[in-house]
Scaffold this active site. Sequence first.
Site, PDB file in Angstrom:
ATOM      1  CE  LYS A 228     131.862  64.711  78.174  1.00 29.43           C
ATOM      2  NZ  LYS A 228     132.312  64.474  76.726  1.00 29.43           N
TER       3      LYS A 228
ATOM      4  CG  ASP B  12     128.321  66.558  72.311  1.00 26.06           C
ATOM      5  OD1 ASP B  12     128.691  67.428  73.007  1.00 26.06           O
ATOM      6  OD2 ASP B  12     128.411  65.589  72.036  1.00 26.06           O
TER       7      ASP B  12
ATOM      8  CD  GLN C  43     134.137  62.541  74.702  1.00 24.31           C
ATOM      9  OE1 GLN C  43     133.416  62.507  75.138  1.00 24.31           O
ATOM     10  NE2 GLN C  43     135.100  63.246  74.320  1.00 24.31           N
TER      11      GLN C  43
HETATM   12  N1  GUN Z   1     135.625  65.922  72.086  1.00 26.44           N
HETATM   13  C1  GUN Z   1     136.069  66.940  72.441  1.00 26.44           C
HETATM   14  N2  GUN Z   1     135.026  67.983  72.850  1.00 26.44           N
HETATM   15  C2  GUN Z   1     133.924  67.357  72.527  1.00 26.44           C
HETATM   16  C3  GUN Z   1     132.475  67.627  72.774  1.00 26.44           C
HETATM   17  O1  GUN Z   1     132.145  68.725  73.107  1.00 26.44           O
HETATM   18  N3  GUN Z   1     131.798  66.616  72.488  1.00 26.44           N
HETATM   19  C4  GUN Z   1     132.124  65.359  72.193  1.00 26.44           C
HETATM   20  N4  GUN Z   1     130.991  64.584  72.001  1.00 26.44           N
HETATM   21  N5  GUN Z   1     133.279  65.050  71.962  1.00 26.44           N
HETATM   22  C5  GUN Z   1     134.183  65.856  72.219  1.00 26.44           C
END
Ligand code: GUN
Length: 296
Positions: free
Chosen positions: A55, A122, A99
């Site tokens: 990211k 998100d 995350q």
């Molecule tokens: N872990 C797995 N998928 C995601 C996501 O889309 N966002 C976040 N923050 N964590 C994740």
Amino acid sequence: MAEARVIDGKAIAVSLRQRVAAAASQLRETQRLTPALATVLVGDNPASQSYIRAKGTACTAGGLASFDLRLPGDVSEAALISEIGRLNIDERVDGILVQLPLPPQIDAQRVIAAIDPEKDVDGFHPINVGRLWTGIPGLVPCTPQGCLLLLRAVRPDLSGAAAVVLGRSNIVGRPIAALLLAADCTVTMVHSRTRDPALISSHADIVVASIGRPGLVGANWIKPGAIVIDVGINAVPGPDGRSRIVGDVDFPAASQIASAITPVPGGVGPMTIACLLRNTLVAACRRRGLTNPLPL
Ligand code: GUN
């Protein structure tokens, strides 16, 4: 039936990232603004570490700024929420991504609810979930957004399509159902307690699979000519003993029946990060009352 068209998520993601980068460059010139994403990683889960790294790299490549906050795996929920409070009021930060998964001492729902909904890239905050289901503009979860864009690449008008969503997670299943409903699909949710999921799936014009079961969705789940979007990312032992990544769909079987299908890897995966960059840009504009340069 001819072999299905393979939907090139990598290429579609590259094109979206280019449009984000162009829009970011415009914002820099006209507003002296560089949208910034803050990622929060708790603990040292190797998969999470690699996602966070990806990211950050993607932000830099797209002309966005990024902040990378790391907290020890034994951090308390209160300490994590206090860090989120600081990011909420930090004017440099447009998007906040915590995350998941979080360690067991932390309630993820409480953490998500602590994020400023206008920085919730998100799209997991209850305010954004409510906006999504009621048709109010907000921040839309990245993976479902990516699925919608891939679907539209093969079928621009989804109106009237029978869509079956396999899986009911908050991250994928539920929000993709909301997006498909907003696109005028007739949506059926299939989950672990559904009777005869294969039969229901086999009536669908669109199947979105997000169940976390390698290759479960076989030929008998797919209607001839259906569009299949595979969200699964499952590690399985390969023929050489090394692990490889497969989706929830039995690709060789389903691609003989479907009209279009996403591969794994190279389908939904690359779209998720592209949509995160888009959300960061959208959040930066929304917070300042600027027109969204990249409407969905
Ligand atoms: N872990 C797995 N998928 C995601 C996501 O889309 N966002 C976040 N923050 N964590 C994740």
